[in-house]
Structure formats: C-alpha cells, structure tokens
Scaffold this motif. Structure first.
Motif, PDB file in Angstrom:
ATOM      1  N   SER A  14      10.223 -15.809   2.925  1.00 21.39           N
ATOM      2  CA  SER A  14       9.692 -15.163   1.722  1.00 21.39           C
ATOM      3  C   SER A  14       8.412 -14.368   1.997  1.00 21.39           C
ATOM      4  N   LEU A  15       8.040 -14.242   3.266  1.00 21.48           N
ATOM      5  CA  LEU A  15       6.864 -13.439   3.606  1.00 21.48           C
ATOM      6  C   LEU A  15       7.177 -11.950   3.421  1.00 21.48           C
ATOM      7  N   PRO A  16       6.321 -11.211   2.713  1.00 16.41           N
ATOM      8  CA  PRO A  16       6.577  -9.778   2.528  1.00 16.41           C
ATOM      9  C   PRO A  16       6.785  -9.034   3.844  1.00 16.41           C
ATOM     10  N   SER A  17       6.014  -9.361   4.881  1.00 18.04           N
ATOM     11  CA  SER A  17       6.167  -8.659   6.164  1.00 18.04           C
ATOM     12  C   SER A  17       7.557  -8.894   6.753  1.00 18.04           C
ATOM     13  N   TRP A  18       8.057 -10.113   6.652  1.00 18.30           N
ATOM     14  CA  TRP A  18       9.388 -10.411   7.175  1.00 18.30           C
ATOM     15  C   TRP A  18      10.453  -9.698   6.343  1.00 18.30           C
ATOM     16  N   LEU A  19      10.310  -9.739   5.017  1.00  8.79           N
ATOM     17  CA  LEU A  19      11.274  -9.082   4.131  1.00  8.79           C
ATOM     18  C   LEU A  19      11.299  -7.573   4.366  1.00  8.79           C
ATOM     19  N   LEU A  20      10.113  -6.966   4.540  1.00  9.95           N
ATOM     20  CA  LEU A  20      10.051  -5.531   4.823  1.00  9.95           C
ATOM     21  C   LEU A  20      10.737  -5.198   6.147  1.00  9.95           C
ATOM     22  N   THR A  21      10.479  -6.005   7.167  1.00 13.01           N
ATOM     23  CA  THR A  21      11.079  -5.763   8.481  1.00 13.01           C
ATOM     24  C   THR A  21      12.597  -5.883   8.422  1.00 13.01           C
ATOM     25  N   LEU A 139       5.293   1.457  -4.805  1.00 11.13           N
ATOM     26  CA  LEU A 139       4.571   0.375  -4.125  1.00 11.13           C
ATOM     27  C   LEU A 139       4.564   0.572  -2.612  1.00 11.13           C
ATOM     28  N   LEU A 140       5.704   0.939  -2.048  1.00 10.13           N
ATOM     29  CA  LEU A 140       5.764   1.171  -0.607  1.00 10.13           C
ATOM     30  C   LEU A 140       4.883   2.354  -0.213  1.00 10.13           C
ATOM     31  N   SER A 141       4.865   3.402  -1.022  1.00 11.77           N
ATOM     32  CA  SER A 141       3.999   4.558  -0.750  1.00 11.77           C
ATOM     33  C   SER A 141       2.537   4.150  -0.774  1.00 11.77           C
ATOM     34  N   ARG A 142       2.183   3.319  -1.729  1.00  8.26           N
ATOM     35  CA  ARG A 142       0.799   2.859  -1.824  1.00  8.26           C
ATOM     36  C   ARG A 142       0.404   2.033  -0.606  1.00  8.26           C
ATOM     37  N   LEU A 143       1.293   1.140  -0.182  1.00  8.39           N
ATOM     38  CA  LEU A 143       1.027   0.346   1.025  1.00  8.39           C
ATOM     39  C   LEU A 143       0.876   1.248   2.244  1.00  8.39           C
ATOM     40  N   LEU A 144       1.802   2.176   2.417  1.00 15.50           N
ATOM     41  CA  LEU A 144       1.758   3.071   3.578  1.00 15.50           C
ATOM     42  C   LEU A 144       0.496   3.925   3.563  1.00 15.50           C
ATOM     43  N   ASP A 145       0.163   4.499   2.415  1.00 16.16           N
ATOM     44  CA  ASP A 145      -1.053   5.310   2.319  1.00 16.16           C
ATOM     45  C   ASP A 145      -2.283   4.493   2.689  1.00 16.16           C
ATOM     46  N   HIS A 146      -2.364   3.272   2.182  1.00 21.80           N
ATOM     47  CA  HIS A 146      -3.510   2.397   2.476  1.00 21.80           C
ATOM     48  C   HIS A 146      -3.646   2.159   3.981  1.00 21.80           C
ATOM     49  N   HIS A 147      -2.553   1.784   4.616  1.00 19.38           N
ATOM     50  CA  HIS A 147      -2.621   1.461   6.046  1.00 19.38           C
ATOM     51  C   HIS A 147      -2.800   2.711   6.903  1.00 19.38           C
ATOM     52  N   ASN A 148      -2.260   3.850   6.470  1.00 18.34           N
ATOM     53  CA  ASN A 148      -2.503   5.106   7.191  1.00 18.34           C
ATOM     54  C   ASN A 148      -3.984   5.469   7.143  1.00 18.34           C
ATOM     55  N   ARG A 149      -4.614   5.291   5.997  1.00 19.43           N
ATOM     56  CA  ARG A 149      -6.054   5.579   5.890  1.00 19.43           C
ATOM     57  C   ARG A 149      -6.857   4.630   6.766  1.00 19.43           C
ATOM     58  N   ARG A 150      -6.482   3.365   6.799  1.00 26.01           N
ATOM     59  CA  ARG A 150      -7.212   2.375   7.600  1.00 26.01           C
ATOM     60  C   ARG A 150      -7.102   2.642   9.087  1.00 26.01           C
ATOM     61  N   THR A 151      -5.942   3.123   9.510  1.00 28.08           N
ATOM     62  CA  THR A 151      -5.721   3.320  10.948  1.00 28.08           C
ATOM     63  C   THR A 151      -5.970   4.752  11.390  1.00 28.08           C
ATOM     64  N   GLY A 152      -6.201   5.638  10.423  1.00 29.62           N
ATOM     65  CA  GLY A 152      -6.418   7.039  10.768  1.00 29.62           C
ATOM     66  C   GLY A 152      -5.123   7.757  11.091  1.00 29.62           C
ATOM     67  N   THR A 153      -3.988   7.173  10.708  1.00 30.62           N
ATOM     68  CA  THR A 153      -2.692   7.806  10.938  1.00 30.62           C
ATOM     69  C   THR A 153      -2.546   8.953   9.944  1.00 30.62           C
ATOM     70  N   PRO A 154      -2.232  10.146  10.423  1.00 29.27           N
ATOM     71  CA  PRO A 154      -2.106  11.273   9.491  1.00 29.27           C
ATOM     72  C   PRO A 154      -0.933  11.074   8.543  1.00 29.27           C
ATOM     73  N   GLU A 155      -1.090  11.629   7.340  1.00 27.05           N
ATOM     74  CA  GLU A 155       0.012  11.597   6.379  1.00 27.05           C
ATOM     75  C   GLU A 155       1.144  12.446   6.892  1.00 27.05           C
ATOM     76  N   GLU A 156       2.361  12.101   6.447  1.00 28.10           N
ATOM     77  CA  GLU A 156       3.515  12.913   6.811  1.00 28.10           C
ATOM     78  C   GLU A 156       3.441  14.230   6.054  1.00 28.10           C
ATOM     79  N   PRO A 157       3.998  15.293   6.626  1.00 28.47           N
ATOM     80  CA  PRO A 157       4.019  16.584   5.934  1.00 28.47           C
ATOM     81  C   PRO A 157       4.719  16.443   4.591  1.00 28.47           C
ATOM     82  N   GLY A 158       4.209  17.168   3.618  1.00 22.16           N
ATOM     83  CA  GLY A 158       4.856  17.187   2.312  1.00 22.16           C
ATOM     84  C   GLY A 158       4.448  16.066   1.402  1.00 22.16           C
ATOM     85  N   ARG A 159       3.558  15.179   1.844  1.00 20.33           N
ATOM     86  CA  ARG A 159       3.148  14.066   0.989  1.00 20.33           C
ATOM     87  C   ARG A 159       1.835  14.370   0.353  1.00 20.33           C
TER      88      ARG A 159
END
Length: 159
Positions: A14-21, A139-159
């Motif tokens: 029931s861990l979100p990380s496991w469910l996402l994977t 929700l997934l977009s929000r999670l991805l945006d948060h972690h991209n900002r934290r890691t300095g990963t650039p956003e995908e084109p068109g987002r």
C-alpha cells in the motif's frame, strides 16, 4: 489464487511509491505494445511529436527537447529516416550539422501513434471515471513538478 510465496508483503503493497512503480510498469508495457503494433517505439513518438511542435531542428536540439540521449538519437533518427518519416539535410548555417524535418508520412505516423497512445491511456485508466482520471493526472503532475523543481530537472516541452 496466489501461493504464499507469490504474495506481496503487506508492509509495502500500500506504499504510494510501490503502487506508482507497479502502475508505471503496466503503463510502459501497454504503451510499448501499442506502439509496436504500428511498427514504432517510444523514441519515435517523442521525436515525431517534438518535430511537429517545434519544427525542423538539429539532432542536438531534438535530443534536448525530446529528452533522448544523443547516443540513442542517431539510431532513432536513422530508423525514422529509413522509413521516410523524417528527412535529414545539412544545416546551411553549419555544414557539420544535420537538420531533421518531419515528412508528410511522418505526420501520418504521428497520428497513428497518438491514436495508439490514447487507446493505451484508456486501457490503463479504465477502472477510473473521467473525473478520477483528471484528478489523478493533476496529482501526478503536481508530484512531478515538485520533484523536478527540487532536483533541477527541466520541465518537459509543452508543459
């Protein structure tokens, strides 16, 4: 029925990380099968979609925009060029570089891939209502945006 040796330990099922994977594994399989059914791969879709959105580009620019490593770029472009889905021409500004352009056949293939992708999304998200699909995407977009900002990963084109 699963045997005890095949059961997933309750402490992580029931861990979100496991469910996402686990869900990501199914998503990858569905998309790969869908693209394969029309003779394509994910790299092909990403390159064709990038070319349609941004227009002709050098291999290096395509790699940056599509997130495809340059070591994989030449093979993917060769596959598309062999099928006449893209054209490769010398850059008039720098003859050492090639400019890659989308062909009419490439646009048609992109439409086929988009149809396959839509079908895969429907298959993946079939247990969810339209409202639940929208909420999950948000929700997934929000999670991805948060972690991209934290890691300095650039956003995908068109987002």
């Amino acid at each position: 029925m699963k045997s005890p040796s095949e059961e997933t330990p309750a402490r992580w099922e029931s861990l979100p990380s496991w469910l996402l994977t686990q869900t990501a594994n199914h998503a990858h399989r569905l998309v790969a099968e869908g693209f394969s059914s029309v003779g394509a791969r994910g790299y092909h879709y990403r390159l064709l979609a990038t070319l349609e959105q941004f227009g002709p580009a050098s291999q290096a620019a395509l790699g940056r925009r599509s997130g495809i490593h340059l070591s994989d770029m030449v093979a993917a472009i060769n596959e598309l060029a062999d099928r006449e889905l893209v054209e490769r021409a010398p850059d008039p500004a720098d003859r050492r570089r090639n400019i890659i352009s989308l062909t009419a056949a490439g646009k048609r293939q992109l439409r086929r891939l988009e149809k396959q992708l839509a079908d895969c999304q429907d298959d993946l998200l079939s247990p969810l209502s339209p409202e639940e699909r929208q909420r999950l995407t948000e929700l997934l977009s929000r999670l991805l945006d948060h972690h991209n900002r934290r890691t300095g990963t650039p956003e995908e084109p068109g987002r």
